[in-house]
Design an enzyme around this catalytic site. Structure first.
Site, mmCIF file in Angstrom:
data_model
loop_
_atom_site.group_PDB
_atom_site.id
_atom_site.type_symbol
_atom_site.label_atom_id
_atom_site.label_comp_id
_atom_site.label_asym_id
_atom_site.label_seq_id
_atom_site.Cartn_x
_atom_site.Cartn_y
_atom_site.Cartn_z
ATOM 1 N N GLY A 158 171.257 101.825 80.279
ATOM 2 C CA GLY A 158 171.974 101.787 78.999
ATOM 3 C C GLY A 158 170.946 101.974 77.888
ATOM 4 O O GLY A 158 169.890 102.586 78.098
ATOM 5 N N HIS A 288 163.156 83.578 79.165
ATOM 6 C CA HIS A 288 164.240 84.367 78.561
ATOM 7 C C HIS A 288 163.950 84.661 77.078
ATOM 8 O O HIS A 288 164.715 84.277 76.193
ATOM 9 C CB HIS A 288 165.576 83.621 78.727
ATOM 10 C CG HIS A 288 166.768 84.529 78.641
ATOM 11 N ND1 HIS A 288 167.925 84.329 79.343
ATOM 12 C CD2 HIS A 288 167.001 85.669 77.915
ATOM 13 C CE1 HIS A 288 168.799 85.291 79.065
ATOM 14 N NE2 HIS A 288 168.260 86.114 78.193
HETATM 15 C C1 DGY Z 1 170.929 89.005 75.461
HETATM 16 O O1 DGY Z 1 171.010 89.327 74.281
HETATM 17 O O2 DGY Z 1 171.855 89.078 76.256
HETATM 18 C C2 DGY Z 1 169.606 88.494 75.879
HETATM 19 O O3 DGY Z 1 169.543 88.181 77.195
HETATM 20 C C3 DGY Z 1 169.217 87.329 75.010
HETATM 21 O O4 DGY Z 1 169.915 86.219 75.315
#
Ligand code: DGY
Length: 323
Positions: A158, A288
């Site tokens: 993507g 994350h």
């Molecule tokens: C998202 O934007 O999905 C990233 O993983 C940050 O949480």
């Protein structure tokens, strides 16, 4: 007349985003922790018009029912929305705003950093230096594998995957592989070849997972596919922990069946300190932080606020998930 109410589930949301909301709403920021617990959210949600949340907050039928009929919009500060039960949202007529695009380049940058630091063993080397392990340096000490001349595969091409592909182009890799539902002209132009997931895991030296987590992609990297990887393959995941069968990955890493893993996402999050992943030298773990720059997180927060305000105004959201 009292204003409608918004619940923000986390502290330290950029003030500019909170101010936007305050103009139109009574804003309640969960205050017990940096990030609210489920219990606190369930306690605070009744009567709210909107919830400003992130992927750590499970938005399910229980939460929606607890909120009651006032709840009209969920604004998640993320591009991913696998934490939101879309069936329940639909059932109760609640809209969902999210934050795609603004984080694309930041997450792609994080991915490149994670790829290099994993294959070139930056954290292991840094730890050795700080703990007296840098002694008699031999020519093979702390060597990793270079990215130049390698085959890199991106699972899910993507916006983020495409940006990663563009950045990799400057690394003079020998072949770029990718998986996607449809061919991506921008990636093809870079020399990228669309293949199946099985072909990709078999042929790549570096495998980057950059796909949304859905019912279809859960455990897209399973035991069988890990077994097909090259023994030096490095796996990088910046999507969601649930894309990988983590137990199978741990097993493979323990037995050195693959070269290593760089994970910005894992299961569960936060990762318990007794997870075997934590002690592994061939694993780099990040908490994350794919989109974690001040600029990007500020833009994301502002978009969440604008998404929520759009629902109050009954206008199009800047970024709405259609389901
Ligand atoms: C998202 O934007 O999905 C990233 O993983 C940050 O949480």
């Amino acid at each position: 007349m009292s204003k409608p109410q918004v619940l923000i589930t986390m502290k330290h949301v950029p003030e500019i985003a909170i101010s936007l909301l305050r103009e139109r709403f009574d804003v309640k920021i969960c205050d017990s922790l940096i990030h609210a617990s489920r219990t606190e959210i369930l306690k605070e949600i009744p009567g709210k018009f909107a919830i400003f949340c992130n992927p750590s907050d499970k938005i399910d039928e229980e939460l929606i029912k607890t909120a009651g009929p006032s709840l009209k919009v969920v604004g998640t500060m993320s591009v991913g929305y696998d934490h939101v039960d879309l069936t329940a949202m639909k059932k109760y007529g609640i809209r969902l705003g999210y934050t795609p695009d603004v984080l694309t380049e930041t997450v792609a940058e994080t991915t490149i950093g994670l790829l290099i630091s994993t294959t070139r063993r930056f954290f292991e080397a840094n730890h050795a230096l700080k703990t007296g392990g840098w002694k008699n340096v031999t020519p093979t000490w702390m060597c990793g594998r270079g990215i130049r001349n390698s085959v890199v595969g991106i699972v899910g091409c993507g916006n983020i995957g495409t940006s990663i592909a563009k950045k990799l182009k400057t690394f003079e890799i020998s072949q770029l592989l990718y998986t996607s539902r449809t061919e991506k002209p921008a990636v093809k132009e870079l020399g990228g070849k669309m293949v199946t997931v099985d072909e990709l895991v078999e042929q790549s030296d570096f495998i980057i997972i950059s796909i949304a987590l859905t019912e279809d992609t859960k455990f897209i990297i399973n035991k069988e596919r890990i077994a097909k990887m090259k023994s030096h393959a490095v796996l990088v995941n910046i999507g969601r922990g649930g894309l990988i069968d983590q137990d199978a990955l741990i097993e493979a890493l323990k037995k050195n069946k693959i070269g290593g893993a760089g994970l910005d996402v894992m299961t569960p999050e936060p990762l318990p300190l007794d997870s075997p992943l934590i002690k592994m030298n061939n694993v780099v773990l990040l908490p994350h932080i794919g989109s974690a720059t001040i600029e990007t997180r500020t833009e994301m927060a502002v978009i969440v606020s604008k998404n929520i305000i759009a629902v109050l105004d009954n206008t199009a959201m800047p970024n709405e998930v259609q389901f």
